[in-house]
Design a protein around this motif. Structure first.
Motif, PDB file in Angstrom:
ATOM      1  N   PRO A 134      26.376  50.125  40.767  1.00 26.91           N
ATOM      2  CA  PRO A 134      25.630  50.488  39.548  1.00 26.91           C
ATOM      3  C   PRO A 134      26.463  50.333  38.273  1.00 26.91           C
ATOM      4  O   PRO A 134      25.918  49.988  37.214  1.00 26.91           O
ATOM      5  CB  PRO A 134      25.256  51.961  39.785  1.00 26.91           C
ATOM      6  CG  PRO A 134      25.304  52.135  41.259  1.00 26.91           C
ATOM      7  CD  PRO A 134      26.388  51.236  41.737  1.00 26.91           C
ATOM      8  N   LEU A 135      27.773  50.551  38.377  1.00 25.96           N
ATOM      9  CA  LEU A 135      28.632  50.380  37.207  1.00 25.96           C
ATOM     10  C   LEU A 135      28.673  48.912  36.769  1.00 25.96           C
ATOM     11  O   LEU A 135      28.577  48.607  35.572  1.00 25.96           O
ATOM     12  CB  LEU A 135      30.050  50.870  37.507  1.00 25.96           C
ATOM     13  CG  LEU A 135      30.255  52.392  37.501  1.00 25.96           C
ATOM     14  CD1 LEU A 135      31.659  52.743  37.979  1.00 25.96           C
ATOM     15  CD2 LEU A 135      30.026  52.953  36.104  1.00 25.96           C
ATOM     16  N   PHE A 136      28.796  48.013  37.743  1.00 28.77           N
ATOM     17  CA  PHE A 136      28.764  46.589  37.418  1.00 28.77           C
ATOM     18  C   PHE A 136      27.416  46.207  36.808  1.00 28.77           C
ATOM     19  O   PHE A 136      27.347  45.423  35.850  1.00 28.77           O
ATOM     20  CB  PHE A 136      29.039  45.734  38.662  1.00 28.77           C
ATOM     21  CG  PHE A 136      30.498  45.498  38.937  1.00 28.77           C
ATOM     22  CD1 PHE A 136      31.228  44.604  38.178  1.00 28.77           C
ATOM     23  CD2 PHE A 136      31.149  46.166  39.967  1.00 28.77           C
ATOM     24  CE1 PHE A 136      32.576  44.370  38.428  1.00 28.77           C
ATOM     25  CE2 PHE A 136      32.489  45.941  40.226  1.00 28.77           C
ATOM     26  CZ  PHE A 136      33.204  45.050  39.453  1.00 28.77           C
ATOM     27  N   LEU A 141      30.943  50.557  24.920  1.00 24.53           N
ATOM     28  CA  LEU A 141      30.358  51.122  26.138  1.00 24.53           C
ATOM     29  C   LEU A 141      30.810  50.338  27.366  1.00 24.53           C
ATOM     30  O   LEU A 141      31.087  50.927  28.425  1.00 24.53           O
ATOM     31  CB  LEU A 141      28.827  51.142  26.046  1.00 24.53           C
ATOM     32  CG  LEU A 141      28.089  51.814  27.213  1.00 24.53           C
ATOM     33  CD1 LEU A 141      28.663  53.204  27.498  1.00 24.53           C
ATOM     34  CD2 LEU A 141      26.593  51.899  26.932  1.00 24.53           C
ATOM     35  N   MET A 142      30.934  49.032  27.251  1.00 21.62           N
ATOM     36  CA  MET A 142      31.468  48.238  28.367  1.00 21.62           C
ATOM     37  C   MET A 142      32.891  48.674  28.694  1.00 21.62           C
ATOM     38  O   MET A 142      33.269  48.765  29.856  1.00 21.62           O
ATOM     39  CB  MET A 142      31.425  46.749  28.042  1.00 21.62           C
ATOM     40  CG  MET A 142      30.062  46.114  28.198  1.00 21.62           C
ATOM     41  SD  MET A 142      30.126  44.294  28.267  1.00 21.62           S
ATOM     42  CE  MET A 142      30.693  43.918  26.632  1.00 21.62           C
ATOM     43  N   LEU A 185      36.581  51.302  32.421  1.00 25.67           N
ATOM     44  CA  LEU A 185      37.605  52.310  32.709  1.00 25.67           C
ATOM     45  C   LEU A 185      37.138  53.250  33.816  1.00 25.67           C
ATOM     46  O   LEU A 185      37.923  53.648  34.682  1.00 25.67           O
ATOM     47  CB  LEU A 185      37.942  53.094  31.444  1.00 25.67           C
ATOM     48  CG  LEU A 185      38.719  52.320  30.379  1.00 25.67           C
ATOM     49  CD1 LEU A 185      38.840  53.145  29.101  1.00 25.67           C
ATOM     50  CD2 LEU A 185      40.101  51.930  30.881  1.00 25.67           C
ATOM     51  N   GLN A 186      35.860  53.602  33.801  1.00 26.99           N
ATOM     52  CA  GLN A 186      35.309  54.437  34.875  1.00 26.99           C
ATOM     53  C   GLN A 186      35.421  53.724  36.212  1.00 26.99           C
ATOM     54  O   GLN A 186      35.815  54.317  37.226  1.00 26.99           O
ATOM     55  CB  GLN A 186      33.848  54.773  34.575  1.00 26.99           C
ATOM     56  CG  GLN A 186      33.221  55.747  35.571  1.00 26.99           C
ATOM     57  CD  GLN A 186      31.785  56.092  35.227  1.00 26.99           C
ATOM     58  OE1 GLN A 186      31.294  55.760  34.148  1.00 26.99           O
ATOM     59  NE2 GLN A 186      31.101  56.757  36.138  1.00 26.99           N
ATOM     60  N   LEU A 187      35.127  52.424  36.209  1.00 30.85           N
ATOM     61  CA  LEU A 187      35.240  51.608  37.431  1.00 30.85           C
ATOM     62  C   LEU A 187      36.689  51.582  37.918  1.00 30.85           C
ATOM     63  O   LEU A 187      36.958  51.797  39.114  1.00 30.85           O
ATOM     64  CB  LEU A 187      34.743  50.195  37.116  1.00 30.85           C
ATOM     65  CG  LEU A 187      34.568  49.186  38.245  1.00 30.85           C
ATOM     66  CD1 LEU A 187      33.564  48.119  37.820  1.00 30.85           C
ATOM     67  CD2 LEU A 187      35.883  48.512  38.608  1.00 30.85           C
ATOM     68  N   PHE A 188      37.619  51.324  37.006  1.00 33.29           N
ATOM     69  CA  PHE A 188      39.032  51.250  37.385  1.00 33.29           C
ATOM     70  C   PHE A 188      39.519  52.579  37.975  1.00 33.29           C
ATOM     71  O   PHE A 188      40.255  52.598  38.973  1.00 33.29           O
ATOM     72  CB  PHE A 188      39.897  50.895  36.169  1.00 33.29           C
ATOM     73  CG  PHE A 188      39.629  49.545  35.575  1.00 33.29           C
ATOM     74  CD1 PHE A 188      38.948  48.565  36.281  1.00 33.29           C
ATOM     75  CD2 PHE A 188      40.057  49.255  34.282  1.00 33.29           C
ATOM     76  CE1 PHE A 188      38.696  47.317  35.728  1.00 33.29           C
ATOM     77  CE2 PHE A 188      39.819  48.009  33.723  1.00 33.29           C
ATOM     78  CZ  PHE A 188      39.131  47.042  34.442  1.00 33.29           C
TER      79      PHE A 188
END
Length: 295
Positions: free
Chosen positions: A137-139, A156-157, A162-165
């Motif tokens: 969902p993050l992607f 926002l990207m 950063l949340q993904l990392f």
């Protein structure tokens, strides 16, 4: 300066944006950039998350099997190629070194993540199903922002990335550095950065120890303690890696490569290479070219 394999700047990819980022689902990206199957390297960071597919990808002369729920991270300068089997899909993010610099107080924040260290065994990660379920969902959200153009979409990207990392770092071997680095960790990092800049001209531990204002014995002890290698091995490994990268270009002679790496004697370069790799530069080149032609 000699170039080894083709080098792609983010600006050379026709679908990049002015804010130095490119986001796409992987299958259409692959269809659009068929020239990226062969060995090449980027001047930017490169993140791929596979949702479907099989085969292999090679990063700096090490092969990894492609599988769903696998994510890999590459830093500028690394060489890689793909050899997929059947339909392959997922997500891809390419972003420049400066993408986070204007956004974060700590411009080198990404270096905190182990998977951006250049250590291949920290950079290719098979995600548990529950984490992969959070990653997809993050992607998708990043792609939606990429395809839209409201104000603050780039910021926002950045937040989503950063949340993904951080999510990936919690399950990866390298993880994220916690708390302040020790003196020795800082020393090692400084040494590694100096090697990256000076490896062609400075080949002895004593040269780097002098730049760090410590003794060669101290530098060796730090390297041995933290990464299990002598300082000289770290320097030699970086020289060998660049030699391999240059050898992938059949247009360069062995003499040209030796001179680029500051070996005045071609025979000494060959001896240096063979001692580590157990093959001559010519033999290594033939094996790489044969492998590429077979693929």
């Amino acid at each position: 300066m000699l170039q080894s394999t083709p080098i792609f700047d983010i600006c050379s990819l026709s679908d990049f944006r002015q804010d130095d980022i490119l986001v796409s689902r992987f299958a259409p990206y692959l269809e659009h950039h068929k020239n990226l199957y062969a060995a090449h390297r980027h001047t930017f960071y490169h993140v791929v998350f596979f949702t479907d597919g099989a085969g292999s990808h090679n990063i700096d002369f090490e092969d990894f099997s492609v599988k769903p729920d696998q994510i890999y991270f590459m830093i500028p300068g690394q060489v890689h190629s793909w050899a997929f089997e059947g339909f392959t899909d997922g997500y891809i993010i390419n972003f420049s070194d400066s993408f986070f610099q204007s956004f974060l107080l700590n411009a080198a924040y990404c270096e905190n993540f182990g998977f951006f260290s250049g250590n291949l065994h920290d950079a290719v990660i098979d995600l548990p199903a529950d984490v992969a379920g959070k990653i997809r969902p993050l992607f998708e959200d990043i792609i939606k922002e990429w395809e839209s153009s409201p104000a603050q979409t780039t910021d926002l990207m950045r937040v989503l990335m950063l949340q993904l990392f951080i999510l990936v770092s919690r399950v990866s071997a390298g993880g994220i550095n916690k708390g302040p680095a020790s003196y020795n960790q800082t020393l090692l990092k400084s040494f590694q950065k100096l090697v990256e800049v000076h490896y062609k001209k400075l080949k002895l531990p004593k040269d780097y120890a002098a730049l760090l204002y410590i003794t060669p014995n101290h530098l060796n002890a730090v390297c041995k303690d933290l990464v299990g290698l002598q300082a000289g091995e770290i320097i030699r490994n970086r020289i060998i890696l660049e030699a391999k990268r240059l050898l992938t270009n059949p247009k360069l002679t062995i003499t040209e490569i030796a001179l680029e790496l500051n070996f005045n004697d071609n025979s000494y370069f060959t001896k240096f290479f063979r001692k580590t790799e157990e093959v001559t530069p010519e033999e290594f080149r033939k094996s790489i070219l044969k492998q590429n032609n077979h693929e």
